[in-house]
Design an enzyme around this catalytic site. Sequence first.
Site, PDB file in Angstrom:
ATOM      1  N   SER A  22       0.812  -1.225   0.000  1.00 54.93           N
ATOM      2  CA  SER A  22       0.000   0.000   0.000  1.00 54.93           C
ATOM      3  C   SER A  22       0.845   1.275   0.000  1.00 54.93           C
ATOM      4  O   SER A  22       1.889   1.350   0.653  1.00 54.93           O
ATOM      5  CB  SER A  22      -0.902  -0.006   1.239  1.00 54.93           C
ATOM      6  OG  SER A  22      -1.526   1.248   1.371  1.00 54.93           O
ATOM      7  N   SER A  24      -0.533   4.008   1.202  1.00 54.67           N
ATOM      8  CA  SER A  24      -1.133   4.856   2.232  1.00 54.67           C
ATOM      9  C   SER A  24      -0.154   5.247   3.349  1.00 54.67           C
ATOM     10  O   SER A  24      -0.166   6.409   3.787  1.00 54.67           O
ATOM     11  CB  SER A  24      -2.366   4.184   2.822  1.00 54.67           C
ATOM     12  OG  SER A  24      -3.355   4.077   1.841  1.00 54.67           O
ATOM     13  N   SER A  69      -9.149  -2.178   4.679  1.00 57.04           N
ATOM     14  CA  SER A  69      -9.284  -2.588   3.278  1.00 57.04           C
ATOM     15  C   SER A  69      -9.615  -4.072   3.238  1.00 57.04           C
ATOM     16  O   SER A  69      -9.952  -4.669   4.261  1.00 57.04           O
ATOM     17  CB  SER A  69      -8.027  -2.210   2.482  1.00 57.04           C
ATOM     18  OG  SER A  69      -8.310  -2.315   1.100  1.00 57.04           O
ATOM     19  N   LYS A  73     -13.630  -4.749   4.740  1.00 58.15           N
ATOM     20  CA  LYS A  73     -14.448  -3.539   4.573  1.00 58.15           C
ATOM     21  C   LYS A  73     -15.904  -3.722   4.986  1.00 58.15           C
ATOM     22  O   LYS A  73     -16.538  -2.782   5.450  1.00 58.15           O
ATOM     23  CB  LYS A  73     -14.410  -3.072   3.114  1.00 58.15           C
ATOM     24  CG  LYS A  73     -13.121  -2.372   2.743  1.00 58.15           C
ATOM     25  CD  LYS A  73     -13.200  -1.856   1.321  1.00 58.15           C
ATOM     26  CE  LYS A  73     -12.138  -0.816   1.093  1.00 58.15           C
ATOM     27  NZ  LYS A  73     -12.367  -0.062  -0.136  1.00 58.15           N
ATOM     28  N   ASN A  94     -14.082   2.170   4.907  1.00 59.26           N
ATOM     29  CA  ASN A  94     -12.628   2.163   4.672  1.00 59.26           C
ATOM     30  C   ASN A  94     -11.873   3.030   5.678  1.00 59.26           C
ATOM     31  O   ASN A  94     -10.650   3.063   5.669  1.00 59.26           O
ATOM     32  CB  ASN A  94     -12.282   2.572   3.235  1.00 59.26           C
ATOM     33  CG  ASN A  94     -12.402   4.069   2.994  1.00 59.26           C
ATOM     34  OD1 ASN A  94     -13.009   4.799   3.778  1.00 59.26           O
ATOM     35  ND2 ASN A  94     -11.830   4.546   1.909  1.00 59.26           N
ATOM     36  N   GLY A 133     -20.037  -0.462 -13.762  1.00 56.74           N
ATOM     37  CA  GLY A 133     -19.498  -1.144 -12.586  1.00 56.74           C
ATOM     38  C   GLY A 133     -20.283  -0.838 -11.325  1.00 56.74           C
ATOM     39  O   GLY A 133     -20.673   0.313 -11.087  1.00 56.74           O
ATOM     40  N   GLY A 136     -17.091  -2.471  -5.412  1.00 57.24           N
ATOM     41  CA  GLY A 136     -16.762  -1.597  -4.279  1.00 57.24           C
ATOM     42  C   GLY A 136     -16.675  -0.138  -4.680  1.00 57.24           C
ATOM     43  O   GLY A 136     -17.335   0.735  -4.087  1.00 57.24           O
TER      44      GLY A 136
HETATM   45  P1  NAD Z   1     -14.787  -4.901  -7.600  1.00 60.62           P
HETATM   46  O1  NAD Z   1     -14.225  -6.238  -7.929  1.00 60.62           O
HETATM   47  O2  NAD Z   1     -15.476  -4.691  -6.313  1.00 60.62           O
HETATM   48  O3  NAD Z   1     -15.823  -4.494  -8.776  1.00 60.62           O
HETATM   49  C1  NAD Z   1     -15.503  -4.659 -10.142  1.00 60.62           C
HETATM   50  C2  NAD Z   1     -16.691  -4.234 -11.009  1.00 60.62           C
HETATM   51  O4  NAD Z   1     -16.303  -4.323 -12.385  1.00 60.62           O
HETATM   52  C3  NAD Z   1     -17.923  -5.114 -10.864  1.00 60.62           C
HETATM   53  O5  NAD Z   1     -19.069  -4.300 -11.032  1.00 60.62           O
HETATM   54  C4  NAD Z   1     -17.798  -6.100 -12.014  1.00 60.62           C
HETATM   55  O6  NAD Z   1     -19.068  -6.564 -12.461  1.00 60.62           O
HETATM   56  C5  NAD Z   1     -17.164  -5.222 -13.079  1.00 60.62           C
HETATM   57  N1  NAD Z   1     -16.337  -5.982 -14.030  1.00 60.62           N
HETATM   58  C6  NAD Z   1     -15.329  -6.822 -13.729  1.00 60.62           C
HETATM   59  N2  NAD Z   1     -14.772  -7.298 -14.861  1.00 60.62           N
HETATM   60  C7  NAD Z   1     -15.441  -6.744 -15.885  1.00 60.62           C
HETATM   61  C8  NAD Z   1     -15.326  -6.853 -17.306  1.00 60.62           C
HETATM   62  N3  NAD Z   1     -14.400  -7.629 -17.886  1.00 60.62           N
HETATM   63  N4  NAD Z   1     -16.166  -6.121 -18.056  1.00 60.62           N
HETATM   64  C9  NAD Z   1     -17.092  -5.347 -17.481  1.00 60.62           C
HETATM   65  N5  NAD Z   1     -17.250  -5.202 -16.149  1.00 60.62           N
HETATM   66  C10 NAD Z   1     -16.428  -5.901 -15.366  1.00 60.62           C
HETATM   67  O7  NAD Z   1     -13.572  -3.902  -7.770  1.00 60.62           O
HETATM   68  P2  NAD Z   1     -13.442  -2.423  -7.151  1.00 60.62           P
HETATM   69  O8  NAD Z   1     -12.805  -2.496  -5.822  1.00 60.62           O
HETATM   70  O9  NAD Z   1     -14.742  -1.723  -7.300  1.00 60.62           O
HETATM   71  O10 NAD Z   1     -12.369  -1.760  -8.125  1.00 60.62           O
HETATM   72  C11 NAD Z   1     -12.697  -1.476  -9.473  1.00 60.62           C
HETATM   73  C12 NAD Z   1     -11.655  -0.533 -10.071  1.00 60.62           C
HETATM   74  O11 NAD Z   1     -11.680   0.711  -9.375  1.00 60.62           O
HETATM   75  C13 NAD Z   1     -10.215  -1.042  -9.972  1.00 60.62           C
HETATM   76  O12 NAD Z   1      -9.572  -0.688 -11.176  1.00 60.62           O
HETATM   77  C14 NAD Z   1      -9.622  -0.257  -8.844  1.00 60.62           C
HETATM   78  O13 NAD Z   1      -8.231  -0.043  -9.004  1.00 60.62           O
HETATM   79  C15 NAD Z   1     -10.364   1.063  -9.000  1.00 60.62           C
HETATM   80  N6  NAD Z   1     -10.431   1.823  -7.737  1.00 60.62           N
HETATM   81  C16 NAD Z   1      -9.880   3.053  -7.740  1.00 60.62           C
HETATM   82  C17 NAD Z   1      -9.920   3.820  -6.601  1.00 60.62           C
HETATM   83  C18 NAD Z   1      -9.311   5.186  -6.615  1.00 60.62           C
HETATM   84  O14 NAD Z   1      -9.185   5.799  -5.555  1.00 60.62           O
HETATM   85  N7  NAD Z   1      -8.958   5.706  -7.773  1.00 60.62           N
HETATM   86  C19 NAD Z   1     -10.535   3.335  -5.441  1.00 60.62           C
HETATM   87  C20 NAD Z   1     -11.105   2.048  -5.467  1.00 60.62           C
HETATM   88  C21 NAD Z   1     -11.035   1.299  -6.634  1.00 60.62           C
END
Ligand code: NAD
Length: 288
Positions: A22, A24, A69, A73, A94, A133, A136
């Site tokens: 991390s 963080s 995390s 969570k 979180n 999406g 999370g």
């Molecule tokens: P997650 O596994 O909880 O959710 C993933 C989502 O994407 C689900 O809705 C799933 O159905 C969908 N999905 C997965 N594969 C797919 C595909 N091939 N085609 C279409 N949809 C698909 O994951 P998460 O924790 O929500 O993270 C998702 C993204 O967000 C990651 O890239 C993560 O790095 C990013 N994220 C960024 C931040 C930030 O602060 N910038 C914070 C949290 C998460």
Amino acid sequence: MTERIDGHTILIGLMAYPIRHSMSPTMHNNAFAKLGLNYAYLAFDVTAEKLPAAIDALRTLEMRGTNISMPNKQRVIPLLDKLDPAAEMVGAVNTIVNDDGVLTGYTTDGIGFMKALDDEEIDIRGHKMTLAGAGGAGTAIAVQAALDGVSEISIFNLHDAEWDNAVRNVKLINDRTNCHATLHELENRNDFKAEIQDSFIYTDSTGVGMKPLEGQTLIDDPSWLRKDLVVFDTVYAPRTTKLMTVAQAAGVEHVFNGLGMMLEQGAAAFKLWTGKEMPVDYIHQILF
Ligand code: NAD
């Protein structure tokens, strides 16, 4: 570091597993040092089995708080005294703040998303968002955007393990906020295109575009994207995703990765613990 740590240093944790990768700890400890705050932030390997004891320790050691995390969570919620309304709606925490033994759970990912847009002087309140999406990140974004006044959210998801969560999110948003949310199948490409074309902002929270799906995108046709659409990808590694490349090819002016969101979700937690603004530009320079 030795100048800062003394008998009065206040401890903040990060409880997750695995967690040693991390950013963080670097983020928060540099921010404490920059502002001359007598806090220290440490990462702890906390599996689901160790979580109850770790939360007890938070109280016993009078830590100011912790980040939480995966895999903790959701399972941390019954161990807390209070939940912020957004965390309650999202169903995940979180950030925990310890106020004299009373533990309150927050979720700051959605706050980070909204603040990252504010930092760019983009106000999506009163406008429509199409969001791919409902995991999370997607849940946190949808709930915070709805609470903050985004007028409509069209949520697209595959019929995968996250579909039921998307159903739940849409119902919750429609029941509890003034935002009108609808759920759509990501497999329906005509519907997806039409909703994006009717939106002020398109946000991708699926992680398509980062490893192991680096180089892939849900939208490969630039003609789907108006120049005045805002395009936001939550991915920040790589810094430029395939979606962002397609948006740039379409001449879209406002195209963002998830870096600002990542920094601002940390800044929101920092503020909850310390009452101070994190020096975000300084931390950006240190981390990237
Ligand atoms: P997650 O596994 O909880 O959710 C993933 C989502 O994407 C689900 O809705 C799933 O159905 C969908 N999905 C997965 N594969 C797919 C595909 N091939 N085609 C279409 N949809 C698909 O994951 P998460 O924790 O929500 O993270 C998702 C993204 O967000 C990651 O890239 C993560 O790095 C990013 N994220 C960024 C931040 C930030 O602060 N910038 C914070 C949290 C998460």
